[in-house]
Design a protein around this motif. Structure first.
Motif, PDB file in Angstrom:
ATOM      1  N   SER A  22     -15.595   5.188  11.385  1.00 39.54           N
ATOM      2  CA  SER A  22     -15.063   3.923  10.887  1.00 39.54           C
ATOM      3  C   SER A  22     -16.155   3.129  10.189  1.00 39.54           C
ATOM      4  N   GLU A  23     -15.886   2.758   8.944  1.00 39.49           N
ATOM      5  CA  GLU A  23     -16.718   1.824   8.188  1.00 39.49           C
ATOM      6  C   GLU A  23     -18.196   2.218   8.194  1.00 39.49           C
ATOM      7  N   MET A  24     -18.479   3.455   7.827  1.00 36.58           N
ATOM      8  CA  MET A  24     -19.864   3.923   7.770  1.00 36.58           C
ATOM      9  C   MET A  24     -20.354   3.952   6.328  1.00 36.58           C
ATOM     10  N   ARG A  25     -20.159   2.841   5.655  1.00 35.45           N
ATOM     11  CA  ARG A  25     -20.493   2.760   4.239  1.00 35.45           C
ATOM     12  C   ARG A  25     -21.976   3.024   3.987  1.00 35.45           C
ATOM     13  N   GLY A  26     -22.813   2.551   4.905  1.00 34.48           N
ATOM     14  CA  GLY A  26     -24.240   2.774   4.730  1.00 34.48           C
ATOM     15  C   GLY A  26     -24.617   4.243   4.735  1.00 34.48           C
ATOM     16  N   LEU A  27     -23.824   5.070   5.416  1.00 34.61           N
ATOM     17  CA  LEU A  27     -24.082   6.509   5.455  1.00 34.61           C
ATOM     18  C   LEU A  27     -23.377   7.247   4.322  1.00 34.61           C
ATOM     19  N   THR A  28     -22.130   6.911   4.074  1.00 43.58           N
ATOM     20  CA  THR A  28     -21.354   7.681   3.100  1.00 43.58           C
ATOM     21  C   THR A  28     -21.844   7.493   1.677  1.00 43.58           C
ATOM     22  N   THR A  29     -22.628   6.452   1.412  1.00 40.96           N
ATOM     23  CA  THR A  29     -23.113   6.223   0.059  1.00 40.96           C
ATOM     24  C   THR A  29     -24.543   6.727  -0.151  1.00 40.96           C
ATOM     25  N   ILE A  30     -25.134   7.365   0.868  1.00 40.09           N
ATOM     26  CA  ILE A  30     -26.471   7.950   0.712  1.00 40.09           C
ATOM     27  C   ILE A  30     -26.354   9.252  -0.072  1.00 40.09           C
ATOM     28  N   ARG A  31     -27.214   9.393  -1.075  1.00 42.21           N
ATOM     29  CA  ARG A  31     -27.180  10.597  -1.906  1.00 42.21           C
ATOM     30  C   ARG A  31     -28.479  11.385  -1.748  1.00 42.21           C
ATOM     31  N   ASP A  32     -28.348  12.717  -1.774  1.00 42.67           N
ATOM     32  CA  ASP A  32     -29.540  13.558  -1.835  1.00 42.67           C
ATOM     33  C   ASP A  32     -29.624  14.261  -3.179  1.00 42.67           C
ATOM     34  N   GLY A  33     -28.816  13.781  -4.106  1.00 35.19           N
ATOM     35  CA  GLY A  33     -28.800  14.279  -5.474  1.00 35.19           C
ATOM     36  C   GLY A  33     -27.986  13.311  -6.296  1.00 35.19           C
TER      37      GLY A  33
END
Length: 635
Positions: A22-33
């Motif tokens: 739930s509401e893990m925007r800080g994680l889901t928007t991390i990119r490794d590319g």
């Protein structure tokens, strides 16, 4: 942890639905590319693992934040636009699109010169106003580029330049997001192939809908007030006081809007509505019993947050004022199509009709307390909360002379009542639902006036005392503002004006608002009105009053010890044992029954004295002398 919960649900026999996060925007928007989101890939794997545990009958999804579900727009100057959650939404193990929807539905400010008030909306509680901002307003039509722009109400339109797809940047445009293919834009250039999302393929569930019960909560429903938290905030332009009515207005607006078929299309793939309102969840319902929560702060430390928080506990059981008025009208025999309660808002925790009376009497009582009027217009009975904006401006030249034939006579008559005819104070008695409907008294008083009259009234209704005090002050201010009345005549061309309408009258350069109370039609329209002050509708509530709910006395099983002691007196049979009983709390008396079998018990005696039983020793006692009685030791 998520898999642990999944195993618990499986052990309990399964669940209807399960959220993997739930509401893990800080994680889901991390990119490794440039276009790679590892957390989204991990959520897909997690969904598969949960499916293996819970099976095909459980609906599985992720609860995305309302600012997260529709894409990632990094503010880094790259121009990137990625529908980063589309691989998750399109995954076979995800059954619906979950959204915690806390989008702003208002942009209300102090006074009546801000943009939304100038657009003609009567109040922040107006359901039509709130519904107009579900697929409109901030986050759909425009946005604020900075805090300074927000303060000055400088609204920047949401556009999309050459691409012509502003829906890509509209967090509120759920319908367009759901109905169309999505195209990523690395570096601002749209790709030729769409993402894996298939339009209309899955329903949407609002995994959280909510609004804090705080002044202007619809301006920013996602914030919460908690002095102990570093994330504590109040909504934009909120005055920080309790407001149950705005929470109810928000929930009603959401329910009514998405309940309309025109706003909630049917999928051409599944045949179901876009938003499955029957499966949506409102935040937050608390299992702790009301009113013990929130009042027992020595038991629950977060009880103080309830007043301004998202809790429905203690509020959801109230009835909307509009629903109650409509019900009374229906009981009076009015057809449903002739009743319009859209101009009412607020709620009431209980209303008692103690005698046989006409429904009009009950409506009049409610009208005095809540400050609303009823008027017949075009064959419909319409109800309005007082304090509406003026619908017309009148000058001296718009009026008709009292002697129409000669054109002479004064066109307007102004009357000002004596102070001694007005109340210095109002005292209202209401009931408190959080104190077993005991009576409570609220009071409003003017200080520097010549009157010493005190008016008292008892209302057969249950409302929070702080809210009743606000309405009591409003009624007193209305009485004093209404001491000024006006009588004038208008031409028949002003036929559109109805009683309860408000006009702004310019008399000798002084513009005064009058609420029309009586209209008589003839050669000219005879108008009577009372002065209104719109600020009476923006008064703060009274100070919160603590309640002391009576804690129930719970008696547990007593501690019983049978004592096989020597015969203490000759009148006690040698074979009869003694009994010792202890309980905390002590009930006063404990009955002793006996039976030779497992049924057929009969009363033997009762124990009225509580035995003193010390707790077992935590450490072993030192052994004493064998076969010696110790009168000093104690166990």
């Amino acid at each position: 942890m998520i898999l642990h919960y999944a195993h618990l649900c499986a052990a309990a026999g399964g669940v209807d639905a399960f959220l993997i996060g739930s509401e893990m925007r800080g994680l889901t928007t991390i990119r490794d590319g440039a276009a790679s989101y590892p957390a989204v890939d991990a959520l897909r794997q997690l969904a598969a693992d949960v499916r293996a545990i819970l099976g095909p009958d459980t609906r599985i999804s992720y609860a995305a934040d309302w600012s997260e579900y529709f894409g990632h727009h990094p503010d880094d100057g790259s121009g990137d636009v990625f529908f980063h959650l589309d691989p998750l939404w399109a995954d076979d193990e995800i059954d619906f699109v979950g959204i915690d929807i806390y989008m702003p539905l208002s942009d209300w400010r102090d006074g009546f010169e801000h943009l939304d008030a100038k657009d003609g909306w009567p109040a922040i509680y107006d359901r039509a106003y709130l519904q107009s901002n579900i697929a409109g307003g901030e986050g759909f039509d425009w946005f604020y580029a900075s805090d300074a722009d927000r303060s000055a109400q400088i609204r920047t339109p949401i556009t999309d330049g050459a691409h012509g797809k502003p829906r890509v940047f509209r967090c509120k445009d759920l319908r367009s997001w759901w109905s169309n293919e999505h195209f990523d834009r690395p570096g601002g250039a749209e790709t030729g192939a769409p993402t894996t999302w298939v339009p209309q393929s899955k329903p949407v569930r609002f995994t959280e809908i909510g609004c804090p019960a705080i002044d202007r909560g619809t301006n920013q429903p996602n914030v919460f007030f908690d002095p102990k938290s570093s994330e504590s905030e109040v909504p934009y332009f909120s005055r920080g006081w309790r407001d149950d009515a705005i929470q109810r207005a928000y929930l009603e607006a959401m329910h009514l809007f998405w309940g309309e078929a025109t706003n909630n299309p049917v999928s051409g793939i599944t045949g179901n509505r876009m938003v499955n309102m029957g499966e949506c969840a409102v935040w937050t319902w608390d299992a702790r019993p009301y009113p013990f929560f929130p009042e027992l702060t020595d038991v629950w430390s977060d009880g103080e947050n309830w007043r301004l928080g998202h809790w429905l506990t203690g509020r959801l059981g109230s009835v909307a004022l509009a629903a109650l008025v409509r019900h009374l009208c229906l009981r009076a025999g009015l057809p449903a199509e002739r009743i319009d309660v859209s101009g009412l808002w607020g709620a009431i925790e209980g209303y008692a009709i103690n005698a046989i009376e006409a429904p009009r009497n009950a409506l009049t009582t409610l009208g005095r307390h809540f400050g609303f009027d009823a008027v017949e217009s075009e064959g419909v009975i319409r109800f309005f909360i007082r304090g509406r904006a003026a619908v017309a401006s009148l000058s001296f030249n718009d009026l008709v002379a009292s002697d129409a034939e000669s054109g002479n006579g004064e066109p307007i008559e102004l009357t000002r009542a004596q102070e001694t005819e007005l109340p210095q104070a109002l005292k209202w008695q209401i009931a408190r639902a959080d104190e077993d409907y005991d009576a409570a008294m609220v009071e409003a008083r003017r200080i520097t006036v010549a009157s010493d009259r005190i008016s008292s009234e008892s209302f057969p209704m249950a409302v929070p005392p702080e809210e009743a005090e606000r309405r009591c002050r409003r009624a007193l201010m209305e009485a004093w503002a209404g001491r000024e009345t006006a009588s004038f005549r208008l031409p028949p061309s002003r036929l559109a004006l109805d009683p309860a309408d408000v006009v702004a009258l310019d008399h000798d350069g002084r513009i005064t608002e009058y609420r029309l109370t009586n209209i008589a039609d003839g050669e000219a329209r005879m108008i009577e009105g009372v002065r209104q002050d719109r600020e009476t509708g923006s008064l703060p509530p009274g100070n919160p009053r603590p309640t002391s709910p009576e804690r129930p006395m719970v008696f547990g099983a007593p501690d019983v010890v049978l004592l096989d002691l020597p015969q203490v007196s000759e009148d006690v049979a040698a074979h009869r044992p003694l009994i010792a009983v202890n309980a905390a709390p002590w009930p006063g008396e404990v009955a002793v029954y006996r039976s030779a079998a497992e049924d057929g018990f009969e009363l033997l005696t009762s124990v009225s004295r509580r035995a003193k039983m010390d707790p077992p020793c935590a450490t072993p006692r030192v052994a004493g002398l064998d076969r010696r009685r110790s009168h000093a030791g104690r166990v």
